[in-house]
Design a protein around this motif. Structure first.
Motif, PDB file in Angstrom:
ATOM      1  N   ALA A 167      16.095  49.629 122.071  1.00 32.52           N
ATOM      2  CA  ALA A 167      16.595  49.643 123.444  1.00 32.52           C
ATOM      3  C   ALA A 167      17.672  50.702 123.628  1.00 32.52           C
ATOM      4  O   ALA A 167      17.824  51.275 124.718  1.00 32.52           O
ATOM      5  CB  ALA A 167      17.147  48.268 123.818  1.00 32.52           C
ATOM      6  N   THR A 168      18.421  50.975 122.551  1.00 31.33           N
ATOM      7  CA  THR A 168      19.402  52.063 122.554  1.00 31.33           C
ATOM      8  C   THR A 168      18.751  53.389 122.173  1.00 31.33           C
ATOM      9  O   THR A 168      18.896  54.400 122.862  1.00 31.33           O
ATOM     10  CB  THR A 168      20.548  51.750 121.569  1.00 31.33           C
ATOM     11  N   TYR A 169      18.027  53.380 121.056  1.00 36.38           N
ATOM     12  CA  TYR A 169      17.471  54.621 120.510  1.00 36.38           C
ATOM     13  C   TYR A 169      16.589  55.346 121.525  1.00 36.38           C
ATOM     14  O   TYR A 169      16.651  56.578 121.648  1.00 36.38           O
ATOM     15  CB  TYR A 169      16.674  54.309 119.244  1.00 36.38           C
ATOM     16  N   ASN A 170      15.792  54.613 122.261  1.00 38.80           N
ATOM     17  CA  ASN A 170      14.867  55.241 123.210  1.00 38.80           C
ATOM     18  C   ASN A 170      15.580  55.906 124.377  1.00 38.80           C
ATOM     19  O   ASN A 170      14.952  56.683 125.117  1.00 38.80           O
ATOM     20  CB  ASN A 170      13.868  54.204 123.738  1.00 38.80           C
ATOM     21  N   ARG A 171      16.875  55.645 124.530  1.00 39.22           N
ATOM     22  CA  ARG A 171      17.628  56.236 125.631  1.00 39.22           C
ATOM     23  C   ARG A 171      18.536  57.377 125.180  1.00 39.22           C
ATOM     24  O   ARG A 171      19.211  57.990 126.009  1.00 39.22           O
ATOM     25  CB  ARG A 171      18.454  55.163 126.334  1.00 39.22           C
ATOM     26  N   ILE A 172      18.580  57.654 123.900  1.00 35.99           N
ATOM     27  CA  ILE A 172      19.400  58.756 123.389  1.00 35.99           C
ATOM     28  C   ILE A 172      18.740  60.073 123.770  1.00 35.99           C
ATOM     29  O   ILE A 172      17.555  60.295 123.506  1.00 35.99           O
ATOM     30  CB  ILE A 172      19.564  58.650 121.865  1.00 35.99           C
ATOM     31  N   ARG A 173      19.501  60.978 124.369  1.00 33.08           N
ATOM     32  CA  ARG A 173      18.965  62.256 124.828  1.00 33.08           C
ATOM     33  C   ARG A 173      19.262  63.395 123.854  1.00 33.08           C
ATOM     34  O   ARG A 173      18.671  64.468 123.956  1.00 33.08           O
ATOM     35  CB  ARG A 173      19.554  62.592 126.203  1.00 33.08           C
TER      36      ARG A 173
ATOM     37  N   ASN B 213      24.784  45.302 118.089  1.00 31.97           N
ATOM     38  CA  ASN B 213      25.367  45.465 119.434  1.00 31.97           C
ATOM     39  C   ASN B 213      24.444  46.186 120.411  1.00 31.97           C
ATOM     40  O   ASN B 213      24.910  46.826 121.345  1.00 31.97           O
ATOM     41  CB  ASN B 213      26.719  46.174 119.376  1.00 31.97           C
ATOM     42  N   SER B 214      23.146  46.078 120.213  1.00 35.17           N
ATOM     43  CA  SER B 214      22.171  46.682 121.112  1.00 35.17           C
ATOM     44  C   SER B 214      21.274  45.591 121.677  1.00 35.17           C
ATOM     45  O   SER B 214      20.832  44.704 120.932  1.00 35.17           O
ATOM     46  CB  SER B 214      21.320  47.718 120.369  1.00 35.17           C
ATOM     47  N   ASN B 215      21.005  45.654 122.997  1.00 35.84           N
ATOM     48  CA  ASN B 215      20.200  44.636 123.651  1.00 35.84           C
ATOM     49  C   ASN B 215      20.796  43.256 123.368  1.00 35.84           C
ATOM     50  O   ASN B 215      20.116  42.328 122.908  1.00 35.84           O
ATOM     51  CB  ASN B 215      18.748  44.723 123.168  1.00 35.84           C
TER      52      ASN B 215
ATOM     53  N   PRO C 249      14.026  47.877 127.934  1.00 37.68           N
ATOM     54  CA  PRO C 249      14.460  46.780 128.796  1.00 37.68           C
ATOM     55  C   PRO C 249      15.440  47.304 129.838  1.00 37.68           C
ATOM     56  O   PRO C 249      16.090  48.333 129.624  1.00 37.68           O
ATOM     57  CB  PRO C 249      15.155  45.827 127.813  1.00 37.68           C
ATOM     58  N   PRO C 250      15.563  46.636 130.974  1.00 34.52           N
ATOM     59  CA  PRO C 250      16.481  47.126 132.016  1.00 34.52           C
ATOM     60  C   PRO C 250      17.918  47.217 131.507  1.00 34.52           C
ATOM     61  O   PRO C 250      18.378  46.346 130.758  1.00 34.52           O
ATOM     62  CB  PRO C 250      16.362  46.064 133.118  1.00 34.52           C
ATOM     63  N   LEU C 251      18.599  48.275 131.888  1.00 32.01           N
ATOM     64  CA  LEU C 251      20.013  48.385 131.554  1.00 32.01           C
ATOM     65  C   LEU C 251      20.794  47.282 132.254  1.00 32.01           C
ATOM     66  O   LEU C 251      20.417  46.824 133.337  1.00 32.01           O
ATOM     67  CB  LEU C 251      20.562  49.754 131.963  1.00 32.01           C
ATOM     68  N   THR C 252      21.891  46.885 131.639  1.00 30.31           N
ATOM     69  CA  THR C 252      22.771  45.864 132.219  1.00 30.31           C
ATOM     70  C   THR C 252      24.092  46.470 132.679  1.00 30.31           C
ATOM     71  O   THR C 252      25.036  45.743 132.983  1.00 30.31           O
ATOM     72  CB  THR C 252      23.033  44.751 131.186  1.00 30.31           C
TER      73      THR C 252
ATOM     74  N   ASP D 164      27.371  46.795 125.224  1.00 32.82           N
ATOM     75  CA  ASP D 164      26.005  46.958 124.738  1.00 32.82           C
ATOM     76  C   ASP D 164      25.729  48.452 124.575  1.00 32.82           C
ATOM     77  O   ASP D 164      25.834  49.224 125.529  1.00 32.82           O
ATOM     78  CB  ASP D 164      25.029  46.333 125.743  1.00 32.82           C
ATOM     79  N   THR D 165      25.356  48.850 123.368  1.00 30.00           N
ATOM     80  CA  THR D 165      25.194  50.287 123.108  1.00 30.00           C
ATOM     81  C   THR D 165      24.047  50.905 123.900  1.00 30.00           C
ATOM     82  O   THR D 165      24.043  52.120 124.104  1.00 30.00           O
ATOM     83  CB  THR D 165      24.989  50.567 121.606  1.00 30.00           C
TER      84      THR D 165
END
Length: 327
Positions: free
Chosen positions: A280-286, A211-213, A17-20, A250-251
């Motif tokens: 939404a958080t996990y998919n953005r962890i690098r 605390n995600s999305n 989902p789009p970041l806020t 939001d994490t």
């Protein structure tokens, strides 16, 4: 695994989902960190007469984001003779507390120290000295201060949790290069937030994280963020202001900052912290990461089954071994 479940997991792995995140996100957290660091820790460490020779137990406290004293337990594995120990920081679930020392023995018996702390104004003995112009309190603290990012409840809590790492750096028997964080639900959210705000944690063990999305959770009345939904039902004109405030906490907006190796879990039947929201958080962890997906579990997080996997993950990570030693 059935094709249905494989398709479901594949769908979650694509969810972005789009970041806020607002333009001043980094400035806000830099200012917040500076404000927290200006408050002296004033640590207190008192040994407890505990009926177990293998572990030393200390009742501890320190000043968090403000003058609120954050209470915790510090366990040192006396059975394992090291000059300095790796240490796990334990963050509890919503409404919980630091618990009792025996709650944390499984991890102490791995040979690492454990620091378990309270969240302010929840189920422990830690109070709250923060000021709120407009509390916005409906049902629980998740909507407290929701009209102002500088007063929102989790601003202080996130900093209290970061300062747990500062506290550990004052303990001579703790190795500051071998710190890691763990938590379930709210505790998982705090592990994510601390890892996104601070480079010191080497591992982040986060089970069914909250605390995600956050906007999705409010709109669908999931878990403790139902309180914000209740607030907005009473004050619908504050919607944009509330969403702006919550965007800083939001994490998913912190995920790309995380450097720790992440070991996470979700339950596909979780109605409190839906798997979709955490992805939404996990998919953005690098950083290096892995996730345990429990197809039929709800917010229980697979309980003991997952704890067993966490214990093995910690052992295999190598973090328990000081430089120059072997298992």
């Amino acid at each position: 695994m059935s094709s249905f479940l494989q398709d479901k997991i594949a769908e979650l792995e694509r969810y972005l989902p789009p970041l806020t995140r607002r333009e001043d996100f980094d400035d806000f957290w830099a200012r917040t960190r500076a404000q927290a660091e200006a408050v002296p820790l004033a640590p207190i460490v008192e040994k407890v007469d505990y009926p177990m020779d293998a572990v030393e137990v200390y009742d501890v406290s320190y000043c968090g984001f403000d003058q609120t004293r954050i209470h915790g337990w510090l366990l040192l594995p006396a059975f394992r003779r090291q000059e300095r120990y790796a240490c796990m920081v334990q963050y509890h679930g919503f409404g919980g507390s630091r618990g009792v020392p025996s709650d944390h023995m499984a991890f102490a018996m791995l040979g690492c120290a454990v620091l378990a702390i309270d969240c302010r104004e929840q189920g422990g003995i830690t109070g709250n000295c923060a000021h709120y112009s407009d509390s916005g309190l409906f049902t629980n603290v998740n909507s407290k201060g929701v009209l102002d990012k500088d007063e929102y409840y989790y601003r202080a809590v996130y900093m209290d949790c970061v300062k747990a790492l500062d506290f550990l750096e004052t303990i001579p028997k703790i190795d500051p290069e071998r710190l890691f964080v763990r938590g379930t639900s709210q505790g998982g959210a705090l592990g994510m937030a601390v890892s996104g705000l601070d480079a010191r944690p080497k591992l982040a063990l986060v089970n069914v994280p909250s605390n995600s999305n956050i906007e999705y959770r409010i709109e669908h009345r999931h878990g403790s963020f139902t309180s914000v939904n209740d607030y907005l039902r009473a004050y619908p004109d504050n919607l944009e202001r509330v969403y702006e405030t919550l965007s800083y906490f939001d994490t998913m907006n912190l995920a790309d900052r995380i450097q720790a190796k992440v070991f996470a879990s979700v339950g596909l039947a979780d109605p409190v912290c839906p798997a979709l929201c955490y992805y939404a958080t996990y998919n953005r962890i690098r950083s290096e990461k892995q996730i345990c997906v429990y197809p039929f579990n709800e917010h229980d997080g697979a309980r003991a089954t997952h704890v067993e996997r966490e214990i093995r993950f910690i052992r295999e990570s190598g973090i328990l071994e000081a430089a120059g030693t072997s298992a």
